[in-house]
Design an enzyme around this catalytic site. Structure first.
Site, short mmCIF file in Angstrom:
data_model
loop_
_atom_site.label_atom_id
_atom_site.label_comp_id
_atom_site.label_asym_id
_atom_site.label_seq_id
_atom_site.Cartn_x
_atom_site.Cartn_y
_atom_site.Cartn_z
N TYR A 126 -2.31 -8.64 16.52
CA TYR A 126 -2.32 -7.61 15.47
C TYR A 126 -3.58 -6.73 15.60
O TYR A 126 -3.50 -5.50 15.63
CB TYR A 126 -2.25 -8.30 14.11
N LEU A 175 0.84 -1.21 0.00
CA LEU A 175 0.00 0.00 0.00
C LEU A 175 0.87 1.25 0.00
O LEU A 175 0.50 2.28 -0.57
CB LEU A 175 -0.95 0.00 1.21
C1 15L Z 1 -5.12 -6.99 7.10
O1 15L Z 1 -5.16 -6.20 8.05
C2 15L Z 1 -3.82 -7.41 6.53
O2 15L Z 1 -2.86 -6.38 6.54
C3 15L Z 1 -3.98 -7.95 5.11
O3 15L Z 1 -2.80 -8.62 4.74
C4 15L Z 1 -5.18 -8.87 4.99
O4 15L Z 1 -5.01 -10.01 5.80
C5 15L Z 1 -6.42 -8.12 5.44
O5 15L Z 1 -6.27 -7.61 6.74
C6 15L Z 1 -7.69 -8.99 5.39
O6 15L Z 1 -8.34 -9.14 6.43
O7 15L Z 1 -8.01 -9.50 4.32
#
Ligand code: 15L
Length: 282
Positions: free
Chosen positions: A152, A30
């Site tokens: 995360y 991004l």
């Molecule tokens: C996110 O936050 C991740 O950065 C991305 O790699 C995807 O996993 C995305 O979410 C998602 O939920 O598809």
């Protein structure tokens, strides 16, 4: 007309150009899109990452910086009147990794913003994983409670809370965008609901810097998907209207893979398999 040319002619007319726009995580997927598409918002782009950013192009400066390095972040943010904060750990990881990049890192960023001679307006790349444990039968808006689906997701909730506190205490404005799945196209059936096109992401960031008063909104970062679970009515004042839809990819997805079965996490939870993943131990 598409892409950068359209960004330039349509959206920028009403906004005052930024002087220096910082993009953290600028070497990521991004980050690279933003690097190529947001240059027109500012006289100068400051790009930062720990990973290779190649050569600086005209109007760019490159600063290598780890977000956990408080002094380096202080210098990085100095003089920037806009920040697109994409840096940090972008998916699930052991706690130590998340803590350094997304917990210490975001506090370092906001402390630097507070102490900077110019107060920046900030875009914080939050994530749908801040609300991932909500089921797909639920409809969410900015007031829905957070239900993170891993370390995360917890770090994204923390980041949103930090943004809120710095807004209430110091007036720093932040748009926390709970990004769904921002890829060229949806990679599975869950993403028919969560998909955000690159064009819609860029349109949203342009609006964030264009509106006279931003405040500290939570915005769901998804295109105009027919299968969406998210309601952005609270932030209608931004004037962001996503123009793409995942529906154009549905037939292709159906032809290439089976939809998930009814009890598959990808069919149950908004955060999909992040909800069924275990803790990533160090
Ligand atoms: C996110 O936050 C991740 O950065 C991305 O790699 C995807 O996993 C995305 O979410 C998602 O939920 O598809």
């Amino acid at each position: 007309m598409t892409g950068a040319a359209q960004d330039k002619t349509e959206e920028v007319r009403e906004m005052k150009k930024l002087s220096k726009l910082l993009i953290t995580g600028a070497s990521g997927r991004l980050g690279s899109v933003c690097r190529g598409r947001l240059g027109h918002l500012a006289d100068n782009l400051r790009l930062s990452d720990c990973k290779d950013l190649g050569d600086a192009r005209e109007g760019e400066e490159i600063v290598y910086c780890g977000l956990e390095d408080k002094d380096a972040v202080m210098e990085l943010v100095q003089g920037c009147d806009g920040i697109v904060h994409l840096g940090g750990q972008a998916t699930e990881a052991p706690w130590e990794t998340i803590r350094a990049a997304n917990i210490d890192g975001i506090v370092n960023l906001y402390e630097a913003a507070r102490k900077s001679s110019v107060t920046p307006r900030i875009v914080f790349a939050s994530s749908n994983h801040a609300i991932g444990f909500h089921e797909q039968t639920e409809r969410l808006d900015a007031n829905s409670r957070t239900r993170p689906d891993g370390f995360y997701g917890v770090s994204k909730v923390f980041g949103e809370a930090v943004a809120s506190m710095y807004h209430d205490k110091f007036g720093i404005e932040t748009a926390s965008i709970r990004i769904g799945s921002c890829f060229p196209e949806p990679a599975n059936h869950r993403m028919l609901s969560t998909w955000l096109s690159y064009d819609d992401l860029i349109r949203l960031i342009v609006r964030v810097f264009a509106v006279p008063r931003l405040g500290c909104p939570i915005i769901y970062g998804a295109s105009a998907n027919a299968a969406s679970w998210w309601d952005n009515r609270e932030t209608a004042y931004l004037g962001w209207q996503p123009q793409d839809t995942s529906e154009v990819f549905r037939a292709k997805l159906d032809a290439t893979m089976q939809p998930p079965s009814a009890n598959d996490p990808n069919a149950v939870y908004q955060g999909g398999t992040f909800c069924s993943d275990g803790i990533h131990e160090s």
